[in-house]
Write a protein that holds these residues in place. Sequence first.
Motif, mmCIF file in Angstrom:
data_model
loop_
_atom_site.group_PDB
_atom_site.id
_atom_site.type_symbol
_atom_site.label_atom_id
_atom_site.label_comp_id
_atom_site.label_asym_id
_atom_site.label_seq_id
_atom_site.Cartn_x
_atom_site.Cartn_y
_atom_site.Cartn_z
ATOM 1 N N TYR A 67 0.794 -1.206 -0.052
ATOM 2 C CA TYR A 67 0.080 0.072 0.029
ATOM 3 C C TYR A 67 0.905 1.222 -0.001
ATOM 4 N N PRO A 68 1.389 1.450 -1.154
ATOM 5 C CA PRO A 68 2.430 2.800 -1.315
ATOM 6 C C PRO A 68 1.865 3.850 -0.873
ATOM 7 N N ALA A 69 2.502 4.891 -0.230
ATOM 8 C CA ALA A 69 2.107 6.267 0.073
ATOM 9 C C ALA A 69 2.129 6.935 -1.130
ATOM 10 N N ALA A 70 1.061 7.990 -1.442
ATOM 11 C CA ALA A 70 1.141 8.962 -2.449
ATOM 12 C C ALA A 70 2.252 9.834 -2.421
ATOM 13 N N GLN A 71 2.806 10.291 -3.541
ATOM 14 C CA GLN A 71 3.788 11.362 -3.506
ATOM 15 C C GLN A 71 3.372 12.431 -4.444
ATOM 16 N N SER A 72 3.725 13.505 -4.149
ATOM 17 C CA SER A 72 3.468 14.818 -4.897
ATOM 18 C C SER A 72 4.846 15.395 -5.339
ATOM 19 N N THR A 73 4.956 16.200 -6.229
ATOM 20 C CA THR A 73 6.149 16.943 -6.417
ATOM 21 C C THR A 73 5.581 18.374 -7.096
ATOM 22 N N VAL A 74 6.369 19.347 -6.380
ATOM 23 C CA VAL A 74 6.001 20.677 -6.734
ATOM 24 C C VAL A 74 7.352 21.353 -7.203
ATOM 25 N N THR A 75 7.308 22.271 -8.068
ATOM 26 C CA THR A 75 8.482 23.170 -8.486
ATOM 27 C C THR A 75 8.214 24.541 -8.014
ATOM 28 N N ALA A 112 13.481 24.933 -7.458
ATOM 29 C CA ALA A 112 13.469 23.694 -6.555
ATOM 30 C C ALA A 112 12.492 22.790 -7.073
ATOM 31 N N GLU A 113 12.996 21.495 -6.970
ATOM 32 C CA GLU A 113 12.015 20.512 -7.107
ATOM 33 C C GLU A 113 11.902 19.741 -6.173
ATOM 34 N N VAL A 114 10.611 19.638 -5.271
ATOM 35 C CA VAL A 114 10.380 19.016 -3.921
ATOM 36 C C VAL A 114 9.303 17.827 -4.057
ATOM 37 N N THR A 115 9.653 16.933 -3.512
ATOM 38 C CA THR A 115 9.017 15.380 -3.531
ATOM 39 C C THR A 115 8.617 15.589 -2.155
#
Length: 836
Positions: A67-75, A112-115
Amino acid sequence: MAHDTEIALQITGLNCAGCAGRAERALAGVAGVTSASVNLATAKGQVSASSDLPLSDLTEALVRAGYPAAQSTVTLQIEGLSCASCVGRVEAALRAVPGVLAADVNLAAERAEVTYLTGATRGADLARAATAAGYPARLRGQGMDEAAEDSQRKADEIRSLGREVLIAAALALPVFVIEMGGHMIPGVHLWVMDVIGHQQSYYLQFLLTTLVLIGPGLQFYRKGFPALLRGAPDMNSLVALGTAAAYVFSVISTFLPQILPQGTANVYYEAAAVIVVLILTGRYLEARAKGRTGAAIKALIGLQPKTALVVSGGEAVETAVDDIAPGDLIRLRPGERVAVDGEVVSGTSYLDESMITGEPVPVQKSSGDPVTAGTINGNGPLEFRATKVGGETVLAQIIRMVEQAQGAKLPVQGMVDRITLWFVPAVMAVAALTVLVWAVFGPSPALPFALVAGVSVLIIACPCAMGLATPTSIMVGIGRAAQMGILFRKGDALQRLEEVRVVALDKTGTLTEGRPALRDVICADGVTREEVLRLVAAAEASSEHPIARALVAAAGKGIPEAESVEAIPGFGLKARVEGREVLIGAARLMQREGVEITALDGQAKALAARGETVFFAALDGQAAALISVADPVKEGSAEAIRALHAEGLKVAMISGDGAATAHAVAADLGIDLVVADCLPGDKVAALEKLRADHGALAFVGDGINDAPALAAADVGLAIGTGTDVAIEAADVVLVSGDLRGVVNALTASRATLRNIRQNLFWAFGYNVLLVPVAAGVLYPFGGPMLSPVLAAGAMACSSVFVLSNALRLYGLKPAMGKATAVAGAAGPVGGKEVTA
């Protein structure tokens, strides 16, 4: 002792209460977690854990549980980045935000790329964290308008810096002439004493220097001193400390000389003023060079028109591209660029797709054919229905892919980051030690010597060059590769591709065209090729089999209609065409039907040994012809394999075809290693064995069945004409589908890594050699004391050198093949790479 912190996670794959329970137990079982709960309705997990618990422990536990955790990426767009130390501090601030998994800051791109764990934080919180650290940040979208806005912002920055340089230079020039002119032209000193006067010249220098420091130079103090007070000094802090020290000492010498030791009341106004001019000049040149590093993105953005003619109610209305929706009917006039992706509804024309595919030959488009944003219409009008708009178009995806790859950090950057984070504090410590040593052991009067040496150390150190060495080369190298039709989806593939020792190739669709074509027709006596093909094509016309399609295509027009067709499973088919009985199939069909094929049997075996698919045709019970088809090798495949061998690489072929066919193709192309009869699931195992035997491995494929192998290879390269699944699994996409792109990707990788090493050697070598010189280590041996003005000039040149060296990558030429490219700016065809 670490205190507890609350962590929120969005969990995927939860279908029932049992799933939620398993996910909850997985989280609770992680060492350091004090409590964990999972809500099935919201699919959210809430964890209370020790603040020093790595988030990766939680995410890995959920992955193991299924059950992997959902991840998001923002710039984020970051302002105020001036050196590598700034990068380290912004990354530290972002990584300190609860829920952040990774944060990578690119100094050259100022992004900056942040996950982060979805739900644990928000993009606005991340922007606030960077801003609180002293580097204003804002969320950045992924549309083309954002990139255009960036371009405008950089242009404004360049204009502003140019204006500040001119103002500072105009104010500093008289100061420099008054103080230093006498050292170059003896008469100038006498003229200053006679016309202005000694003390009055000090007052004039004080006034002009003050205007420089509170005007164009004020930015160094506004940024440098707050950073110093936060305990996070940066490049601005070094400049602020150095110029302030020179200025304050000069002010005391001018107005309160009596408080200084006898003979030490000298002024250094020219140092403070000229340092500001030189640093600003360096930043101006740096900004111009950094603006050019994004030229590839700018060229890609320029491919999309701003408006298009949308047909509504029988009328064509000029409409902004942003207002076009899927389903809109768009009219495309001759010579216009396609605004969005779509499907042709009416009309016929030829489109130039070279900027997307790299293929210079225009492609015919008619009803039902797809069209791609950015391509150019030929002489015929078309109407097409919009299918993908905005960020969903192929062009927008390419831009996003290139931007993300440009923002990547290579493994080599890790060492640089660790060093530069402590570089500025170390320089300040060296400067303080320098002042102390000169004050204690220096010749009389020691104070001026100590001041000059300390200021020179502060000014000459250049963390900017160290921070720019890697990201600028990556930005230019990946941008140039995109112009050559090579899209690095993952930036670190640049470094891994350079390390590859064996290139494994899928056969069908990669080495070959992926569709069979007629190779040979050997006719019996009294039978013509045209007659056989016409009758055989008539019998095969109703079949969708690829070999049947190849025969119909080879026969051309004028194919008669078959009166009857009977398929004989496992053997072939029987048909009646124009009153004649036609048999088509393998040798066993001829034997079953009593057709004598002895005369053609020897030639059949020779063709089969070459890897061709062979079958017989009989007319009215008599052997009429031997027919062979084969999947033709793509243009450039043999040339590409020779070039890979010339680079010292081994080439392997992995194919699902039988051993005879696979080995025949391999022998024809000069391939070293062959793995035949390979099912899709076997390809990964085959790659593992090749890697174990030969080292780091790249795999090139195009089909759905290649996706696991592309993902498993050290570097996966997808043929751009292949399937979406294969492209998604790959690290690198060869847009044109030409295997020569593999050689060009290798060329781009090696040239970029070589350029990075040159930049790092210069940046580190510069600081290692010149900081001690600035500290005065050569003086006891008869060497010079380095003037702070010369130190400022050297520091400015260091960053400009690194950027200029990175920009040389724009001269990189394809090692082979076509140079027509994604952005249409690839330069001459077929040249060798430049030295970079």
